[in-house]
Design a protein around this motif. Structure first.
Motif, PDB file in Angstrom:
ATOM      1  N   LEU A 139      -1.443  11.685  -9.392  1.00 10.72           N
ATOM      2  CA  LEU A 139      -2.826  11.244  -9.300  1.00 10.72           C
ATOM      3  C   LEU A 139      -3.404  11.458  -7.896  1.00 10.72           C
ATOM      4  O   LEU A 139      -4.614  11.581  -7.750  1.00 10.72           O
ATOM      5  CB  LEU A 139      -2.935   9.768  -9.700  1.00 10.72           C
ATOM      6  CG  LEU A 139      -2.508   9.450 -11.132  1.00 10.72           C
ATOM      7  CD1 LEU A 139      -2.597   7.957 -11.375  1.00 10.72           C
ATOM      8  CD2 LEU A 139      -3.375  10.213 -12.136  1.00 10.72           C
ATOM      9  N   ILE A 140      -2.571  11.539  -6.909  1.00  9.87           N
ATOM     10  CA  ILE A 140      -3.017  11.750  -5.527  1.00  9.87           C
ATOM     11  C   ILE A 140      -2.159  12.845  -4.931  1.00  9.87           C
ATOM     12  O   ILE A 140      -0.933  12.815  -5.065  1.00  9.87           O
ATOM     13  CB  ILE A 140      -2.884  10.442  -4.698  1.00  9.87           C
ATOM     14  CG1 ILE A 140      -3.793   9.347  -5.280  1.00  9.87           C
ATOM     15  CG2 ILE A 140      -3.262  10.715  -3.247  1.00  9.87           C
ATOM     16  CD1 ILE A 140      -3.682   8.035  -4.557  1.00  9.87           C
ATOM     17  N   GLU A 141      -2.802  13.831  -4.348  1.00  5.42           N
ATOM     18  CA  GLU A 141      -2.073  14.920  -3.695  1.00  5.42           C
ATOM     19  C   GLU A 141      -1.824  14.550  -2.248  1.00  5.42           C
ATOM     20  O   GLU A 141      -2.713  14.032  -1.564  1.00  5.42           O
ATOM     21  CB  GLU A 141      -2.877  16.222  -3.732  1.00  5.42           C
ATOM     22  CG  GLU A 141      -3.067  16.757  -5.146  1.00  5.42           C
ATOM     23  CD  GLU A 141      -3.827  18.060  -5.142  1.00  5.42           C
ATOM     24  OE1 GLU A 141      -4.225  18.491  -4.027  1.00  5.42           O
ATOM     25  OE2 GLU A 141      -4.038  18.642  -6.221  1.00  5.42           O
ATOM     26  N   PRO A 142      -0.627  14.779  -1.776  1.00  8.65           N
ATOM     27  CA  PRO A 142      -0.346  14.461  -0.373  1.00  8.65           C
ATOM     28  C   PRO A 142      -1.147  15.391   0.549  1.00  8.65           C
ATOM     29  O   PRO A 142      -1.465  16.508   0.195  1.00  8.65           O
ATOM     30  CB  PRO A 142       1.161  14.717  -0.249  1.00  8.65           C
ATOM     31  CG  PRO A 142       1.470  15.695  -1.319  1.00  8.65           C
ATOM     32  CD  PRO A 142       0.553  15.368  -2.469  1.00  8.65           C
ATOM     33  N   PRO A 143      -1.512  14.918   1.677  1.00 10.64           N
ATOM     34  CA  PRO A 143      -2.281  15.777   2.612  1.00 10.64           C
ATOM     35  C   PRO A 143      -1.454  16.958   3.076  1.00 10.64           C
ATOM     36  O   PRO A 143      -0.251  16.846   3.274  1.00 10.64           O
ATOM     37  CB  PRO A 143      -2.622  14.820   3.763  1.00 10.64           C
ATOM     38  CG  PRO A 143      -1.565  13.775   3.724  1.00 10.64           C
ATOM     39  CD  PRO A 143      -1.225  13.575   2.268  1.00 10.64           C
ATOM     40  N   GLU A 182       0.836  -1.212   0.000  1.00 14.11           N
ATOM     41  CA  GLU A 182       0.000   0.000   0.000  1.00 14.11           C
ATOM     42  C   GLU A 182       0.866   1.256   0.000  1.00 14.11           C
ATOM     43  O   GLU A 182       0.583   2.230  -0.702  1.00 14.11           O
ATOM     44  CB  GLU A 182      -0.905  -0.006   1.226  1.00 14.11           C
ATOM     45  CG  GLU A 182      -2.010  -1.060   1.144  1.00 14.11           C
ATOM     46  CD  GLU A 182      -2.901  -1.035   2.375  1.00 14.11           C
ATOM     47  OE1 GLU A 182      -2.563  -0.273   3.322  1.00 14.11           O
ATOM     48  OE2 GLU A 182      -3.932  -1.730   2.381  1.00 14.11           O
ATOM     49  N   VAL A 183       1.962   1.272   0.792  1.00 17.08           N
ATOM     50  CA  VAL A 183       2.831   2.439   0.823  1.00 17.08           C
ATOM     51  C   VAL A 183       3.478   2.662  -0.527  1.00 17.08           C
ATOM     52  O   VAL A 183       3.577   3.791  -1.045  1.00 17.08           O
ATOM     53  CB  VAL A 183       3.898   2.284   1.928  1.00 17.08           C
ATOM     54  CG1 VAL A 183       4.938   3.387   1.840  1.00 17.08           C
ATOM     55  CG2 VAL A 183       3.225   2.308   3.301  1.00 17.08           C
ATOM     56  N   ALA A 184       3.965   1.540  -1.155  1.00  8.97           N
ATOM     57  CA  ALA A 184       4.587   1.672  -2.473  1.00  8.97           C
ATOM     58  C   ALA A 184       3.590   2.177  -3.493  1.00  8.97           C
ATOM     59  O   ALA A 184       3.901   3.007  -4.353  1.00  8.97           O
ATOM     60  CB  ALA A 184       5.176   0.320  -2.889  1.00  8.97           C
ATOM     61  N   LEU A 185       2.335   1.664  -3.442  1.00 13.76           N
ATOM     62  CA  LEU A 185       1.307   2.122  -4.374  1.00 13.76           C
ATOM     63  C   LEU A 185       0.987   3.590  -4.157  1.00 13.76           C
ATOM     64  O   LEU A 185       0.818   4.359  -5.113  1.00 13.76           O
ATOM     65  CB  LEU A 185       0.053   1.264  -4.202  1.00 13.76           C
ATOM     66  CG  LEU A 185      -1.129   1.603  -5.124  1.00 13.76           C
ATOM     67  CD1 LEU A 185      -0.712   1.442  -6.600  1.00 13.76           C
ATOM     68  CD2 LEU A 185      -2.328   0.715  -4.820  1.00 13.76           C
ATOM     69  N   PHE A 186       0.923   4.070  -2.902  1.00  7.39           N
ATOM     70  CA  PHE A 186       0.619   5.475  -2.615  1.00  7.39           C
ATOM     71  C   PHE A 186       1.734   6.369  -3.116  1.00  7.39           C
ATOM     72  O   PHE A 186       1.466   7.432  -3.713  1.00  7.39           O
ATOM     73  CB  PHE A 186       0.410   5.634  -1.102  1.00  7.39           C
ATOM     74  CG  PHE A 186       0.137   7.044  -0.688  1.00  7.39           C
ATOM     75  CD1 PHE A 186      -1.127   7.624  -0.867  1.00  7.39           C
ATOM     76  CD2 PHE A 186       1.157   7.825  -0.166  1.00  7.39           C
ATOM     77  CE1 PHE A 186      -1.341   8.926  -0.495  1.00  7.39           C
ATOM     78  CE2 PHE A 186       0.925   9.135   0.201  1.00  7.39           C
ATOM     79  CZ  PHE A 186      -0.344   9.684   0.036  1.00  7.39           C
ATOM     80  N   LEU A 187       3.003   5.967  -2.902  1.00  3.33           N
ATOM     81  CA  LEU A 187       4.110   6.797  -3.366  1.00  3.33           C
ATOM     82  C   LEU A 187       4.133   6.871  -4.866  1.00  3.33           C
ATOM     83  O   LEU A 187       4.423   7.930  -5.457  1.00  3.33           O
ATOM     84  CB  LEU A 187       5.424   6.253  -2.819  1.00  3.33           C
ATOM     85  CG  LEU A 187       5.594   6.354  -1.281  1.00  3.33           C
ATOM     86  CD1 LEU A 187       6.903   5.672  -0.870  1.00  3.33           C
ATOM     87  CD2 LEU A 187       5.579   7.786  -0.838  1.00  3.33           C
ATOM     88  N   THR A 188       3.831   5.760  -5.511  1.00  2.00           N
ATOM     89  CA  THR A 188       3.831   5.760  -6.981  1.00  2.00           C
ATOM     90  C   THR A 188       2.753   6.688  -7.532  1.00  2.00           C
ATOM     91  O   THR A 188       2.986   7.466  -8.457  1.00  2.00           O
ATOM     92  CB  THR A 188       3.628   4.327  -7.502  1.00  2.00           C
ATOM     93  OG1 THR A 188       4.657   3.488  -6.951  1.00  2.00           O
ATOM     94  CG2 THR A 188       3.686   4.279  -9.004  1.00  2.00           C
ATOM     95  N   LEU A 189       1.542   6.610  -6.945  1.00  3.00           N
ATOM     96  CA  LEU A 189       0.456   7.468  -7.425  1.00  3.00           C
ATOM     97  C   LEU A 189       0.736   8.939  -7.122  1.00  3.00           C
ATOM     98  O   LEU A 189       0.355   9.833  -7.894  1.00  3.00           O
ATOM     99  CB  LEU A 189      -0.866   7.036  -6.788  1.00  3.00           C
ATOM    100  CG  LEU A 189      -1.374   5.636  -7.173  1.00  3.00           C
ATOM    101  CD1 LEU A 189      -2.648   5.295  -6.403  1.00  3.00           C
ATOM    102  CD2 LEU A 189      -1.646   5.555  -8.681  1.00  3.00           C
ATOM    103  N   SER A 190       1.408   9.215  -6.011  1.00  3.32           N
ATOM    104  CA  SER A 190       1.735  10.607  -5.689  1.00  3.32           C
ATOM    105  C   SER A 190       2.733  11.172  -6.653  1.00  3.32           C
ATOM    106  O   SER A 190       2.633  12.329  -7.079  1.00  3.32           O
ATOM    107  CB  SER A 190       2.283  10.694  -4.258  1.00  3.32           C
ATOM    108  OG  SER A 190       1.301  10.267  -3.340  1.00  3.32           O
TER     109      SER A 190
END
Length: 272
Positions: free
Chosen positions: A45-49, A33-41
């Protein structure tokens, strides 16, 4: 005995082995999940909070609280000081509080001056003559008469001059005026004359109580009109005593009287 035989025999793995397997699976899933979140960021595609803005706190030391003022003890002047007491401090003395001043009262004003206006007395009512006072009065169709009545006392020696019968002339004029007859009848009822004569002129026109003007309403004007249009020798005829004018033929008919000791018909035209 083989492995299959041991499984079939119902033997179970130890507890620590099961916990290790579960922890490994959780770590693998979390890493994925962490690797997927970093890749999308990285791909946008996903803005960090966003982190909340920092709160600036300024620390200020409060000012020191001043000590309460020192109130000197009151010194009573009348109380004697003990012999071993220290001499009093005469630099500062607190006098006892004075009583509050009395409330201010408004000045007393003198009472207003009230002007006393005398009330004028009401004029008297018209005089009502008795039968004895009008016994010798001159009437319509008669000549001289000897009679006395009120202010019109006299021997009644005046007679008609030629064709001047002013008494009949005035009596006929008053009988023919309905307003004049109504005014005389009302005055007779008010004064309770009961067929007696009311004197309206005794050298001056008389006023009936509080009635406006002298003479009964309309009577003075009707008589003045007849005298003014009479012949000159009739207006200057010398008269003495009373003249009686009757406004009806019955015994209780209203009557008015006018006259003076010595007068002329023209005197009725004089204005006050």
């Amino acid at each position: 005995m083989g492995v299959s035989d041991f499984s079939r025999s119902g033997a179970r793995r130890p507890r620590w082995s099961r916990l290790a397997v579960r922890s490994g699976v959780f770590l693998i899933v979390a890493g994925v999940e962490v690797a997927l979140f970093l890749t999308l960021s990285r791909m946008g595609l996903i803005e960090p909070p966003l982190a909340p803005p920092p709160v600036v706190v300024t620390l200020v030391n409060p000012p020191p609280v001043p000590p309460p003022p020192r109130v000197p003890e009151p010194v009573l002047e009348d109380s004697p000081a003990p012999a071993d007491a220290a001499p009093p401090d005469t630099a500062l003395r607190v006098a006892p509080p004075s009583p509050p001043p009395p409330p201010l009262r408004p000045p007393r004003l003198p009472p207003p001056e009230v002007e006393t206006v005398p009330i004028a007395p009401s004029p008297p009512a018209l005089p009502v003559l008795t039968s004895s006072q009008t016994a010798g009065a001159r009437t319509a169709g008669r000549g001289a008469g000897g009679g006395a009545g009120g202010a019109g006392s006299g021997s009644g020696a005046g007679g008609s001059r030629g064709g001047c019968d002013m008494v009949s002339r005035l009596q006929d004029a008053l009988r023919g005026d309905a307003d004049v007859r109504a005014a005389i009848d009302a005055a007779s009822r008010q004064l309770n004359a009961s067929g007696r004569a009311i004197q309206v002129w005794d050298g001056d026109w008389l006023q009936n109580g509080d009635e406006a003007g002298k003479g009964l309403a309309g009577v003075r004007q009707a008589i003045a009109m007849e005298v003014a249009f009479a012949p000159a020798d009739c207006r200057t005829e010398a008269m003495r005593g009373l003249v009686l004018l009757t406004l009806g033929d019955g015994a209780g008919a209203s009557r008015i009287a006018l006259g003076a000791p010595a007068w002329r018909w023209s005197d009725l035209l004089e204005i006050d």
